[in-house]
Design a protein around this motif. Sequence first.
Motif, PDB file in Angstrom:
ATOM      1  N   ASP A 213       8.235  -1.030  -6.509  1.00 29.40           N
ATOM      2  CA  ASP A 213       7.266  -1.940  -7.408  1.00 29.40           C
ATOM      3  C   ASP A 213       7.670  -1.558  -8.608  1.00 29.40           C
ATOM      4  OD1 ASP A 213       5.572  -3.534  -8.362  1.00 29.40           O
ATOM      5  OD2 ASP A 213       4.270  -3.452  -6.577  1.00 29.40           O
ATOM      6  N   LEU A 214       8.452  -2.566  -9.188  1.00 34.87           N
ATOM      7  CA  LEU A 214       8.749  -2.435 -10.776  1.00 34.87           C
ATOM      8  C   LEU A 214       7.827  -3.462 -11.450  1.00 34.87           C
ATOM      9  CD1 LEU A 214      11.543  -1.965  -9.130  1.00 34.87           C
ATOM     10  CD2 LEU A 214      12.680  -1.801 -11.358  1.00 34.87           C
ATOM     11  N   VAL A 215       6.997  -4.124 -10.852  1.00 31.55           N
ATOM     12  CA  VAL A 215       6.208  -5.356 -11.532  1.00 31.55           C
ATOM     13  C   VAL A 215       4.724  -4.949 -11.867  1.00 31.55           C
ATOM     14  CG1 VAL A 215       5.414  -7.692 -11.231  1.00 31.55           C
ATOM     15  CG2 VAL A 215       7.574  -7.036 -10.317  1.00 31.55           C
ATOM     16  N   GLY A 216       4.100  -4.176 -10.823  1.00 36.61           N
ATOM     17  CA  GLY A 216       2.787  -3.514 -11.232  1.00 36.61           C
ATOM     18  C   GLY A 216       1.637  -4.482 -10.795  1.00 36.61           C
ATOM     19  N   LEU A 233       5.418   3.607  -0.718  1.00 42.60           N
ATOM     20  CA  LEU A 233       5.301   2.727  -1.821  1.00 42.60           C
ATOM     21  C   LEU A 233       5.847   3.670  -3.271  1.00 42.60           C
ATOM     22  CD1 LEU A 233       4.377   0.396  -3.428  1.00 42.60           C
ATOM     23  CD2 LEU A 233       1.921   1.436  -3.412  1.00 42.60           C
ATOM     24  N   VAL A 234       6.791   3.235  -3.859  1.00 40.91           N
ATOM     25  CA  VAL A 234       7.557   3.834  -4.888  1.00 40.91           C
ATOM     26  C   VAL A 234       6.998   2.991  -6.198  1.00 40.91           C
ATOM     27  CG1 VAL A 234       9.605   4.714  -6.102  1.00 40.91           C
ATOM     28  CG2 VAL A 234       9.570   4.802  -3.655  1.00 40.91           C
ATOM     29  N   HIS A 235       6.281   3.493  -6.972  1.00 38.33           N
ATOM     30  CA  HIS A 235       5.623   2.633  -7.927  1.00 38.33           C
ATOM     31  C   HIS A 235       6.409   2.861  -9.218  1.00 38.33           C
ATOM     32  CE1 HIS A 235       1.865   1.322 -10.390  1.00 38.33           C
ATOM     33  NE2 HIS A 235       3.028   0.518 -10.860  1.00 38.33           N
ATOM     34  N   VAL A 236       7.439   1.977  -9.539  1.00 35.92           N
ATOM     35  CA  VAL A 236       8.406   2.501 -10.681  1.00 35.92           C
ATOM     36  C   VAL A 236       8.030   2.012 -11.964  1.00 35.92           C
ATOM     37  CG1 VAL A 236      10.839   2.396 -11.219  1.00 35.92           C
ATOM     38  CG2 VAL A 236      10.128   2.220  -8.834  1.00 35.92           C
ATOM     39  N   GLY A 237       7.394   0.626 -12.108  1.00 35.08           N
ATOM     40  CA  GLY A 237       7.041   0.179 -13.413  1.00 35.08           C
ATOM     41  C   GLY A 237       5.714  -1.052 -13.224  1.00 35.08           C
ATOM     42  N   ASN A 238       5.758  -1.380 -14.566  1.00 35.82           N
ATOM     43  CA  ASN A 238       4.571  -2.211 -14.650  1.00 35.82           C
ATOM     44  C   ASN A 238       4.698  -3.442 -15.684  1.00 35.82           C
ATOM     45  OD1 ASN A 238       2.308  -0.784 -13.173  1.00 35.82           O
ATOM     46  ND2 ASN A 238       2.989   0.696 -14.666  1.00 35.82           N
ATOM     47  N   ALA A 239       5.973  -4.003 -15.174  1.00 35.39           N
ATOM     48  CA  ALA A 239       6.354  -5.277 -16.220  1.00 35.39           C
ATOM     49  C   ALA A 239       5.290  -6.318 -16.238  1.00 35.39           C
ATOM     50  CB  ALA A 239       7.702  -5.709 -15.597  1.00 35.39           C
ATOM     51  N   SER A 240       4.318  -6.552 -15.585  1.00 39.12           N
ATOM     52  CA  SER A 240       3.335  -7.529 -15.614  1.00 39.12           C
ATOM     53  C   SER A 240       1.951  -7.082 -15.794  1.00 39.12           C
ATOM     54  CB  SER A 240       3.360  -8.087 -14.202  1.00 39.12           C
ATOM     55  OG  SER A 240       2.643  -7.393 -13.260  1.00 39.12           O
ATOM     56  N   GLY A 241       2.086  -5.712 -16.196  1.00 42.15           N
ATOM     57  CA  GLY A 241       0.646  -4.953 -16.494  1.00 42.15           C
ATOM     58  C   GLY A 241       0.433  -3.608 -15.729  1.00 42.15           C
ATOM     59  N   ALA A 242      -0.273  -2.619 -16.299  1.00 45.69           N
ATOM     60  CA  ALA A 242      -0.669  -1.388 -15.381  1.00 45.69           C
ATOM     61  C   ALA A 242      -1.395  -1.917 -14.118  1.00 45.69           C
ATOM     62  CB  ALA A 242      -1.227  -0.545 -16.326  1.00 45.69           C
ATOM     63  N   ALA A 243      -1.167  -1.022 -13.136  1.00 46.09           N
ATOM     64  CA  ALA A 243      -1.775  -1.099 -11.917  1.00 46.09           C
ATOM     65  C   ALA A 243      -2.155   0.225 -11.217  1.00 46.09           C
ATOM     66  CB  ALA A 243      -1.207  -2.112 -10.852  1.00 46.09           C
ATOM     67  N   THR A 244      -3.395   0.405 -10.610  1.00 48.38           N
ATOM     68  CA  THR A 244      -3.583   1.458 -10.033  1.00 48.38           C
ATOM     69  C   THR A 244      -4.091   1.213  -8.486  1.00 48.38           C
ATOM     70  OG1 THR A 244      -4.694   2.529 -11.899  1.00 48.38           O
ATOM     71  CG2 THR A 244      -5.251   3.445  -9.932  1.00 48.38           C
ATOM     72  N   PRO A 245      -3.221   1.842  -7.499  1.00 43.08           N
ATOM     73  CA  PRO A 245      -3.373   1.497  -6.091  1.00 43.08           C
ATOM     74  C   PRO A 245      -5.040   2.088  -5.410  1.00 43.08           C
ATOM     75  CG  PRO A 245      -1.825   3.311  -6.216  1.00 43.08           C
ATOM     76  CD  PRO A 245      -2.367   3.062  -7.606  1.00 43.08           C
ATOM     77  N   ASP A 246      -5.183   1.398  -4.566  1.00 47.00           N
ATOM     78  CA  ASP A 246      -6.398   2.271  -3.708  1.00 47.00           C
ATOM     79  C   ASP A 246      -6.053   3.257  -2.848  1.00 47.00           C
ATOM     80  OD1 ASP A 246      -8.660   2.550  -2.083  1.00 47.00           O
ATOM     81  OD2 ASP A 246      -9.054   0.312  -1.558  1.00 47.00           O
ATOM     82  N   THR A 247      -6.330   4.352  -3.402  1.00 54.65           N
ATOM     83  CA  THR A 247      -5.777   5.585  -2.992  1.00 54.65           C
ATOM     84  C   THR A 247      -6.493   5.949  -1.383  1.00 54.65           C
ATOM     85  OG1 THR A 247      -7.352   6.970  -4.297  1.00 54.65           O
ATOM     86  CG2 THR A 247      -5.213   6.856  -5.131  1.00 54.65           C
ATOM     87  N   VAL A 248      -7.611   5.297  -1.416  1.00 53.97           N
ATOM     88  CA  VAL A 248      -8.413   5.672  -0.144  1.00 53.97           C
ATOM     89  C   VAL A 248      -7.756   4.966   1.071  1.00 53.97           C
ATOM     90  CG1 VAL A 248     -10.296   5.343   1.229  1.00 53.97           C
ATOM     91  CG2 VAL A 248     -10.543   6.398  -1.217  1.00 53.97           C
ATOM     92  N   LEU A 249      -7.278   3.508   0.586  1.00 51.99           N
ATOM     93  CA  LEU A 249      -6.769   2.706   1.584  1.00 51.99           C
ATOM     94  C   LEU A 249      -5.164   3.319   1.872  1.00 51.99           C
ATOM     95  CD1 LEU A 249      -6.292   0.244   3.059  1.00 51.99           C
ATOM     96  CD2 LEU A 249      -5.497  -1.042   1.088  1.00 51.99           C
ATOM     97  N   LEU A 250      -4.402   3.769   0.982  1.00 56.48           N
ATOM     98  CA  LEU A 250      -3.126   4.451   1.296  1.00 56.48           C
ATOM     99  C   LEU A 250      -3.315   5.611   2.256  1.00 56.48           C
ATOM    100  CD1 LEU A 250      -1.695   4.572  -2.413  1.00 56.48           C
ATOM    101  CD2 LEU A 250      -1.468   2.841  -0.735  1.00 56.48           C
ATOM    102  N   ALA A 251      -4.353   6.481   1.824  1.00 53.38           N
ATOM    103  CA  ALA A 251      -4.492   7.781   2.680  1.00 53.38           C
ATOM    104  C   ALA A 251      -4.701   7.135   4.064  1.00 53.38           C
ATOM    105  CB  ALA A 251      -5.579   8.614   2.206  1.00 53.38           C
TER     106      ALA A 251
END
Length: 320
Positions: A213-216, A233-251
Motif C-alpha cells: 500500500d503506497l496510498v495510505g 500488509l506492506v505499508h510503503v507510503g501515504n500518497a493520500s494522507g497518513a493512516a494507521t491500521p487497526d492493530t487489534v484487527l491485524l493481530a
Amino acid sequence: MNQRVRIYQQGTPAALQYETFTLEDPARGQVSIRQEAIGVNYVDTMFRDGTFPVQLPFTVGVEAAGVVEAVGYEVDHLKVGDRVGYFFALGSYAERRVIDASSLIKLPNDISSEQAAGLLSKGLTAWALVKQVHRIRAGETIVVQGASGGVGTLLARWTKSIGATVIATVGSAEKKRIVESWGFDKVLRSDDPNLAERIQSANGGAGVDVVYDLVGQLTLDASIHALRDGGTLVHVGNASGAATPDTVLLASRGIQYIQPSTPQFVNSQNQNMAASEVFERFREGALGPLELTRYRLDEAARAHQAIAARKHTGSILLIP
C-alpha cells in the motif's frame, strides 16, 4: 555561481526557494559532482511540508545522477569524470553539490543520468520490497495500491515478471486506461467504495497474499480487508494522507504488518549489488519502459504540486 532549491520554513510547495550559492570544496571522503538529473520523490514533499523535522535552511531532495568534478583526499574508488548516482543523500536539488563518496554508485555506460535518477531510489525501493521485505514467489497474488506512481510501477512490473498474479489500483480513469495496457491481471480504481470486495472478486473470491500500500488513508482499510488471514500488509507510503491500521484487527487475523523504509534494507555495503540488479532487470525489460516527466530545477514547486495532485505516472525529474 550555482543554483539550488532550499526551504527557509516548512510548508506548501511555495516554500521552495530557487537561489544562487557558492559551492564548497570537497573534504576528506567527499567529492563534488555536477548533477545532470535530479529525482523527485514523495519523501521530498515530507521534508518540505513538515512531516519530517529538519534543520533550516534545508536543501531539498535525496536523489540525483551526474559527473564527478573534484575529489577530496582519502577517496580511492572515484576520479574526475566518473559518472555516478545516489539514492538517499539529503540536498540533491542543486546544480552541483558536495557529497560523501560512500553514497555514490558508479553508473554503467548504458545507463544515462536521467535513467539513473528515475530508477535508483524507486528501483532500489522496489528491490527491497520484492527481495527483502517480502520475498515474492511465483503463484502468489499481490495487490499494489498506487501502481501508476514511480515506485508502484516498478514494483508491480517486477512482481509480475517473477510470476505473481498482480492486481493494480490507480486513482483515476485516465491512469486506469494507461495501466491496463501494461499487462497486469486486473486494474481497479483505488477510490472505489467497494475496493476490498473488487479485489477479492478479482482473486476468485479469496483474500490475497500480499498488499503493498503506497496510498495510505484512502486505501489502507480496503487493503486489510482484501487480505487473506495470515497475509502480509506492506505499508510503503501515504500518497493520500497518513493512516494507521487497526492493530487489534491485524493481530486477530494473523496479518503481518510491515512499514519499511529503503535505507533499512539498502546501505553502503549492498547498494552496488542491489543497483546492479535493478539495472539488469531494466535492461531485460522486466521493469518496462521508464516513464519520465521533466521539470527545470526552478520549477521544483510545480513538480511537488504534481505529486500532491497524484496526476503523474512514472518518475519525475528536475533538470538543472
